[in-house]
Design an enzyme around this catalytic site. Sequence first.
Site, PDB file in Angstrom:
ATOM      1  N   CYS A 172       0.960  -1.016   0.312  1.00  0.00           N
ATOM      2  CA  CYS A 172       0.260  -0.213   0.547  1.00  0.00           C
ATOM      3  C   CYS A 172       0.838   1.126  -0.065  1.00  0.00           C
ATOM      4  O   CYS A 172       0.881   2.559  -0.613  1.00  0.00           O
ATOM      5  CB  CYS A 172      -0.756  -0.520   0.977  1.00  0.00           C
ATOM      6  N   ASN A 225      -9.810  -0.731  -2.253  1.00  0.00           N
ATOM      7  CA  ASN A 225      -8.478  -0.519  -1.869  1.00  0.00           C
ATOM      8  C   ASN A 225      -7.162  -0.670  -3.364  1.00  0.00           C
ATOM      9  O   ASN A 225      -7.774  -2.464  -3.361  1.00  0.00           O
ATOM     10  CB  ASN A 225      -8.359  -0.715  -0.771  1.00  0.00           C
ATOM     11  N   HIS A 229      -3.858   6.950   1.517  1.00  0.00           N
ATOM     12  CA  HIS A 229      -4.292   5.627   0.771  1.00  0.00           C
ATOM     13  C   HIS A 229      -5.629   5.763   0.707  1.00  0.00           C
ATOM     14  O   HIS A 229      -6.114   5.324   2.297  1.00  0.00           O
ATOM     15  CB  HIS A 229      -3.186   4.363   1.609  1.00  0.00           C
TER      16      HIS A 229
HETATM   17  O1  UT7 Z   1      -4.777  -1.756   2.254  1.00  0.00           O
HETATM   18  C1  UT7 Z   1      -4.655  -1.481   3.220  1.00  0.00           C
HETATM   19  C2  UT7 Z   1      -4.424  -1.941   4.701  1.00  0.00           C
HETATM   20  N1  UT7 Z   1      -5.972  -2.342   4.775  1.00  0.00           N
HETATM   21  C3  UT7 Z   1      -6.342  -1.618   6.127  1.00  0.00           C
HETATM   22  O2  UT7 Z   1      -5.810  -0.727   6.262  1.00  0.00           O
HETATM   23  C4  UT7 Z   1      -8.107  -1.703   5.790  1.00  0.00           C
HETATM   24  C5  UT7 Z   1      -7.936  -2.390   7.305  1.00  0.00           C
HETATM   25  N2  UT7 Z   1      -8.930  -3.136   8.391  1.00  0.00           N
HETATM   26  C6  UT7 Z   1     -10.264  -2.714   8.236  1.00  0.00           C
HETATM   27  O3  UT7 Z   1     -10.664  -1.740   7.155  1.00  0.00           O
HETATM   28  C7  UT7 Z   1     -11.909  -3.380   8.886  1.00  0.00           C
HETATM   29  O4  UT7 Z   1     -11.617  -3.840   9.785  1.00  0.00           O
HETATM   30  C8  UT7 Z   1     -12.000  -4.257   7.799  1.00  0.00           C
HETATM   31  C9  UT7 Z   1     -13.632  -3.353   6.780  1.00  0.00           C
HETATM   32  C10 UT7 Z   1     -11.779  -5.168   7.347  1.00  0.00           C
HETATM   33  C11 UT7 Z   1     -13.680  -4.537   8.982  1.00  0.00           C
HETATM   34  O5  UT7 Z   1     -14.526  -4.424   9.446  1.00  0.00           O
HETATM   35  P1  UT7 Z   1     -13.950  -3.833  11.275  1.00  0.00           P
HETATM   36  O6  UT7 Z   1     -15.771  -2.770  11.257  1.00  0.00           O
HETATM   37  O7  UT7 Z   1     -12.713  -4.061  11.653  1.00  0.00           O
HETATM   38  O8  UT7 Z   1     -15.325  -6.028  11.006  1.00  0.00           O
HETATM   39  P2  UT7 Z   1     -15.193  -6.696  12.333  1.00  0.00           P
HETATM   40  O9  UT7 Z   1     -12.898  -7.676  11.327  1.00  0.00           O
HETATM   41  O10 UT7 Z   1     -14.343  -6.462  13.235  1.00  0.00           O
HETATM   42  O11 UT7 Z   1     -16.229  -7.706  11.795  1.00  0.00           O
HETATM   43  C12 UT7 Z   1     -17.308  -7.477  12.233  1.00  0.00           C
HETATM   44  C13 UT7 Z   1     -18.281  -8.694  11.752  1.00  0.00           C
HETATM   45  C14 UT7 Z   1     -17.560 -10.175  11.559  1.00  0.00           C
HETATM   46  O12 UT7 Z   1     -18.464 -10.798  12.574  1.00  0.00           O
HETATM   47  P3  UT7 Z   1     -18.749 -11.131  13.987  1.00  0.00           P
HETATM   48  O13 UT7 Z   1     -17.492 -12.080  13.998  1.00  0.00           O
HETATM   49  O14 UT7 Z   1     -19.020  -9.972  14.308  1.00  0.00           O
HETATM   50  O15 UT7 Z   1     -19.739 -12.277  13.780  1.00  0.00           O
HETATM   51  C15 UT7 Z   1     -17.280 -10.482  10.876  1.00  0.00           C
HETATM   52  O16 UT7 Z   1     -16.714 -12.094   9.967  1.00  0.00           O
HETATM   53  O17 UT7 Z   1     -18.287  -8.648  10.428  1.00  0.00           O
HETATM   54  C16 UT7 Z   1     -17.345  -9.727   9.745  1.00  0.00           C
HETATM   55  N3  UT7 Z   1     -17.789  -9.073   8.506  1.00  0.00           N
HETATM   56  C17 UT7 Z   1     -18.402  -9.211   7.325  1.00  0.00           C
HETATM   57  N4  UT7 Z   1     -20.089  -9.287   6.982  1.00  0.00           N
HETATM   58  C18 UT7 Z   1     -20.106  -8.952   6.327  1.00  0.00           C
HETATM   59  C19 UT7 Z   1     -16.408  -9.064   8.020  1.00  0.00           C
HETATM   60  N5  UT7 Z   1     -16.807  -8.369   6.306  1.00  0.00           N
HETATM   61  C20 UT7 Z   1     -17.906  -8.538   6.392  1.00  0.00           C
HETATM   62  C21 UT7 Z   1     -18.059  -8.936   5.383  1.00  0.00           C
HETATM   63  N6  UT7 Z   1     -19.821  -8.930   4.338  1.00  0.00           N
HETATM   64  N7  UT7 Z   1     -17.592  -8.054   3.943  1.00  0.00           N
END
Ligand code: UT7
Length: 332
Positions: free
Chosen positions: A113, A288, A258
């Site tokens: 990135c 992204n 980014h």
């Molecule tokens: O490019 C360089 C680096 N990349 C980034 O900087 C990305 C950084 N991270 C993020 O943007 C976020 O962490 C994500 C968008 C990947 C995830 O968002 P979050 O608010 O941190 O969600 P989470 O990982 O804590 O997951 C929350 C819930 C989980 O379910 P449970 O365990 O609460 O039941 C996940 O399984 O959301 C679920 N989940 C989804 N649900 C629907 C994860 N991905 C999805 C999805 N659709 N695509």
Amino acid sequence: MPTSTILGTGMAVPDRIVTNDELSTMMDTSDEWIRTRTGIEQRHWVSPGETGASLALTASTRALDAAGVTPDDIDAIVYATSTPDHFAPGNGVYLQQQLVGRPIPALDVRAQCSGFIYGLSVADAWIRAGQYRRILLVGCEVQSTGMDISTAGRDTAVIFADGAGAVVLGASDRADRGVLGFDLHSDGSQAERLWVDAPGSMYHPRISQEMVAEGRHFLSMEGREVFRNAVVKMPESVNTLLAALQRSPADIALLLPHQANLRISEMVQKSLGLEPGQVYNNIQRYGNTTAATIPIALDECVRAGRLREGDLVVMTAFGSGFMWGSAALLWG
Ligand code: UT7
């Protein structure tokens, strides 16, 4: 000593648009979840026949046209990607072959990135050293062919996407324009938090059917940890760089963060005390695209007439490695 200025910009994305609704037919996700958690509304994925090299060629041709130069004017290529068309060689050589023809140097930069910012620092150093006068710098990524497009991979599959951005950098005698400086970092202790495990030369063979069955060739991410670090490291890096340049966030005409997650960009903006109008976001339309997010954003801003002579432009990125950093330049 010459400074380096951006003479022209270009971008390219694949023709195929993938909406959130289309993704929800492939995995357990929803338009509402993706918009709320990431800000993304759609992204572009390659179709058969479209490659990183072909996207980079289109973006580069547009950058050369905008700069008013021809391939004969380019002295070197710096190509930032974490997703080259092949394990080896890198992709810079394909641009050398398809765009330039002459045997000029072509360097691939693997900083994920942060690739465009690291690449800019290399190109800028080459120009300052007097080694080359015009450099084509590309950030290009094809992530869609390396993602788990199923519910198991939904945390990455809804975010990462494909695209290319390019700039032509030129040597200038004006000390009041061009690249001002960089702040660059890495922390390899966090490498496995956002990575592609295989193929890897530490394995014999580099990839096996078992590894594929385990999904070790897919991009994998500990999203919360990456998020937690990104919102701290990017503002910290921008502040460090601005302090070294004896400037402050209030001086920024345009911050290009980014494009990893709209929530991350908004937190970076608030942390730096910036107004929304000082920060550009287009993750809504492209997702992204890793090393391509910043040059794509820059090209859109340039073509929309958002930049004026002398504007302070700051870029900042955080991602796999972990690698992160910032660049500052005076437009024009
Ligand atoms: O490019 C360089 C680096 N990349 C980034 O900087 C990305 C950084 N991270 C993020 O943007 C976020 O962490 C994500 C968008 C990947 C995830 O968002 P979050 O608010 O941190 O969600 P989470 O990982 O804590 O997951 C929350 C819930 C989980 O379910 P449970 O365990 O609460 O039941 C996940 O399984 O959301 C679920 N989940 C989804 N649900 C629907 C994860 N991905 C999805 C999805 N659709 N695509």
